[in-house]
Design a protein around this motif. Structure first.
Motif, short mmCIF file in Angstrom:
data_model
loop_
_atom_site.label_atom_id
_atom_site.label_comp_id
_atom_site.label_asym_id
_atom_site.label_seq_id
_atom_site.Cartn_x
_atom_site.Cartn_y
_atom_site.Cartn_z
N VAL A 25 0.84 -1.21 0.00
CA VAL A 25 0.00 0.00 0.00
C VAL A 25 0.87 1.26 0.00
N VAL A 26 2.01 1.16 0.68
CA VAL A 26 2.86 2.33 0.84
C VAL A 26 3.37 2.83 -0.51
N VAL A 27 3.49 1.94 -1.50
CA VAL A 27 3.85 2.41 -2.85
C VAL A 27 2.67 2.24 -3.81
N GLY A 28 1.47 2.07 -3.24
CA GLY A 28 0.27 2.08 -4.08
C GLY A 28 0.02 0.80 -4.85
N ARG A 29 0.76 -0.29 -4.53
CA ARG A 29 0.50 -1.55 -5.23
C ARG A 29 0.34 -2.66 -4.20
N GLY A 30 -0.68 -2.59 -3.38
CA GLY A 30 -0.83 -3.57 -2.30
C GLY A 30 -1.88 -4.62 -2.57
N GLY A 31 -2.36 -4.75 -3.80
CA GLY A 31 -3.39 -5.75 -4.07
C GLY A 31 -4.60 -5.51 -3.18
N LEU A 32 -4.97 -6.53 -2.42
CA LEU A 32 -6.12 -6.39 -1.52
C LEU A 32 -5.83 -5.38 -0.41
N GLY A 33 -4.56 -5.13 -0.15
CA GLY A 33 -4.20 -4.10 0.84
C GLY A 33 -4.79 -2.75 0.44
N GLN A 34 -4.82 -2.47 -0.88
CA GLN A 34 -5.43 -1.23 -1.35
C GLN A 34 -6.89 -1.15 -0.92
N VAL A 35 -7.58 -2.29 -1.05
CA VAL A 35 -9.01 -2.32 -0.68
C VAL A 35 -9.17 -2.03 0.81
N ILE A 36 -8.34 -2.72 1.62
CA ILE A 36 -8.44 -2.54 3.07
C ILE A 36 -8.16 -1.09 3.44
N PHE A 37 -7.08 -0.58 2.88
CA PHE A 37 -6.64 0.76 3.26
C PHE A 37 -7.63 1.82 2.79
N ALA A 38 -8.13 1.65 1.57
CA ALA A 38 -9.11 2.60 1.06
C ALA A 38 -10.36 2.57 1.94
N GLY A 39 -10.74 1.36 2.39
CA GLY A 39 -11.90 1.25 3.27
C GLY A 39 -11.70 2.02 4.56
N PHE A 40 -10.47 1.99 5.06
CA PHE A 40 -10.18 2.70 6.30
C PHE A 40 -10.24 4.21 6.08
N GLN A 41 -9.73 4.63 4.94
CA GLN A 41 -9.68 6.08 4.69
C GLN A 41 -11.03 6.66 4.31
N ASN A 42 -11.86 5.84 3.61
CA ASN A 42 -13.18 6.34 3.21
C ASN A 42 -14.17 6.14 4.35
N ASN A 43 -14.07 6.97 5.33
CA ASN A 43 -15.04 6.94 6.44
C ASN A 43 -15.10 5.60 7.15
N PHE A 44 -13.98 4.93 7.26
CA PHE A 44 -13.94 3.69 8.05
C PHE A 44 -15.06 2.73 7.64
N TYR A 45 -15.03 2.41 6.33
CA TYR A 45 -16.08 1.58 5.76
C TYR A 45 -15.79 0.13 6.14
N LYS A 46 -16.51 -0.34 7.19
CA LYS A 46 -16.17 -1.65 7.76
C LYS A 46 -16.35 -2.79 6.76
N ALA A 47 -17.43 -2.74 5.96
CA ALA A 47 -17.69 -3.85 5.04
C ALA A 47 -16.53 -4.01 4.06
N GLN A 48 -15.97 -2.88 3.64
CA GLN A 48 -14.88 -2.94 2.68
C GLN A 48 -13.60 -3.50 3.33
N ILE A 49 -13.30 -3.03 4.54
CA ILE A 49 -12.12 -3.53 5.25
C ILE A 49 -12.23 -5.03 5.45
N MET A 50 -13.41 -5.46 5.88
CA MET A 50 -13.62 -6.87 6.17
C MET A 50 -13.53 -7.70 4.90
N ALA A 51 -14.11 -7.20 3.81
CA ALA A 51 -14.07 -7.95 2.55
C ALA A 51 -12.61 -8.15 2.12
N GLY A 52 -11.80 -7.09 2.20
CA GLY A 52 -10.39 -7.20 1.83
C GLY A 52 -9.67 -8.20 2.71
#
Lengths: 228, 240
Positions: A170-197
């Motif tokens: 994620v730190v260099v923008g190529r984290g695979g599912l890590g991108q999903v988890i991290f984006a979920g955290f940044q977009n208003n702590f979207y739990k469903a997205q974090i959990m799915a990742g």
């Protein structure tokens, strides 16, 4: 005059939502494929480097210490620091993630391969020598096949930890599912997205582990026969 | 100016060390987070590991815990825990880090008790010691080298993982690296590299210091067993 506000009850922020999975299946599939391909490439490259290294350590005993120590030091360096060392030179992208992950996988595969090779019974080695096998013939026909269980253990451990480690990309923008988890955290702590990742990550590790275990059974039929 | 020169310049700027959020602040945060996480891990893992080892049950559980935590991404725990009752801030980061300290601590406590000489255990039983006394007076002292080895592995791992706390703004030296990446490679390359050097140096020095501590707490008679302890503990964690 009265207004009737017609929104449904607060949708909340559930930990798991089929709705989310349906609406975002495309994004998730892309991330999953990205993650799986990064992992597969990394483990393959690591194996191609680590197995020859282990053979060198096995053939030339004085080199075994330094090789294991070198891979051990690589393993002690925190992953984020490794990213920090490599990113300024290789830039932001897949190559950086692959390099870091490969360096981490090296130790596990080297150590298990060396362990597998040293477990080859000396009688077997001597018998092979007596039958006229040369160094290379013995390696490919006798020692590596007998070391396969060790090598496969190394590959399985490396694969499972690589799946988890790729998320740091994620730190260099190529984290695979890590991108999903991290984006979920940044977009208003979207739990469903974090959990799915997270779940996809753990599932991917499990599936790859089972596949490798299956391959191991196919490659070493003598072990299954003995235990049954 | 090459990246290495930039990093040297960054490290030589005293303000980068003493400013609020500078190296010294971040180092303090890093150490507090790591120490708390390791302490929490020990509090949970040692009693369970020692007890399981004493009763000789549930060895499979130890391996299972090790394998499952291996598959969970650190990033996932760091982002999930703040959204639970733990809330944002240090507690959730500490718990997340402690989870990754569990496998080596648990496996070593378990193996340490299991490997205690069965004759010593039988002799203690024969002398009329109760199960609890056998654990406290015989098995626990014999397990010390293993506990120390597990502590070292866990501490090094936690210090390394604590760098990732920066993903959720949890503090620690990782923040310096993250801030550098935020600046873009061209401008922040030096800072990224400098942060990496600091994090790696901290991890390596913790490893070295704890290796010395481990040596100091291991009685001379048990030192020969110590190297074996490290290896077998590694195998236990590796599920081998």
């Amino acid at each position: 005059m009265s207004f009737r506000l017609s929104y449904r009850a607060d949708p909340g922020n559930p930990w798991f939502s089929w709705q989310y999975l349906r609406d975002n299946s495309d994004t998730l599939t892309v991330a999953l494929r990205d993650h799986a391909s990064l992992t597969a490439r990394a483990v393959l490259i690591a194996a191609l480097i680590a197995v020859p290294l282990a053979v060198v350590a096995y053939w030339f005993r004085p080199l075994a210490g330094p090789i294991l120590a070198f891979t051990g030091v690589l393993y002690t360096i925190p992953s984020l620091a490794l990213f920090a060392f490599i990113a300024p030179y290789l830039g932001i992208g897949t190559v950086t993630v692959l390099t870091v992950v490969v360096l981490y996988a090296l130790l596990v595969i080297v150590r298990n391969t060396v362990a597998g090779l040293t477990q080859v019974p000396p009688e077997v080695r001597e018998a092979a020598e007596g039958m006229g096998y040369g160094r290379w013939g013995r390696l490919f026909r006798i020692e590596l096949p007998l070391a396969l269980p060790g090598i496969l253990t190394g590959l399985r451990l490396a694969t499972v930890s690589t799946v988890a480690l790729v998320t740091v990309g994620v730190v260099v923008g190529r984290g695979g599912l890590g991108q999903v988890i991290f984006a979920g955290f940044q977009n208003n702590f979207y739990k469903a997205q974090i959990m799915a990742g997270t779940l996809l990550c753990v599932l991917l590790a499990l599936v790859l582990d089972l596949i490798l275990a299956g391959v191991g059974r196919l490659l070493t039929p003598w072990l299954t026969r003995r235990s049954s | 100016m090459s990246v290495i020169e930039q990093a040297v310049v960054w490290l030589n700027d005293p303000l980068n060390w003493t400013n609020p959020g500078g190296v010294l602040d971040r180092l303090g945060e890093h150490l507090v987070l790591s120490a708390a996480a390791v302490a929490l891990g020990c509090l949970v893992a040692w009693p369970i590991g020692l007890w399981l080892g004493h009763t000789g049950r549930a060895g499979g559980l130890v391996v299972l815990v090790a394998n499952v935590t291996l598959a969970i991404p650190t990033l996932a725990l760091l982002t999930i825990l703040p959204l639970t009752f733990l809330g944002f801030g240090r507690p959730s980061v500490i718990v997340a880090l402690a989870v990754f300290a569990l496998p080596p601590l648990l496996a070593n406590a378990y193996t340490g008790v299991r490997q205690a000489d069965p004759e010593a255990r039988d002799a203690a039983r024969g002398m009329g010691l109760s199960g609890w006394q056998v654990l406290r007076q015989v098995e626990l002292p014999l397990a010390v080298p293993y506990l120390a080895a597990g502590f070292r592995t866990a501490a090094v791992q936690v210090v390394a993982t604590a760098a990732l706390a920066s993903f959720v703004n949890g503090g620690g030296l990782g923040q310096i690296i993250r801030a550098g990446f935020g600046l873009d490679i061209a401008a922040g390359g030096g800072q990224i590299l400098a942060g990496g050097v600091l994090v790696a140096a901290l991890a390596v020095s913790v490893e070295v210091v704890l290796a010395l501590v481990e040596r100091a707490v291991t009685p001379r008679q048990l030192r020969a067993a110590r190297r074996g302890a490290n290896r077998r503990a590694a195998d236990a964690v590796a599920g081998g």
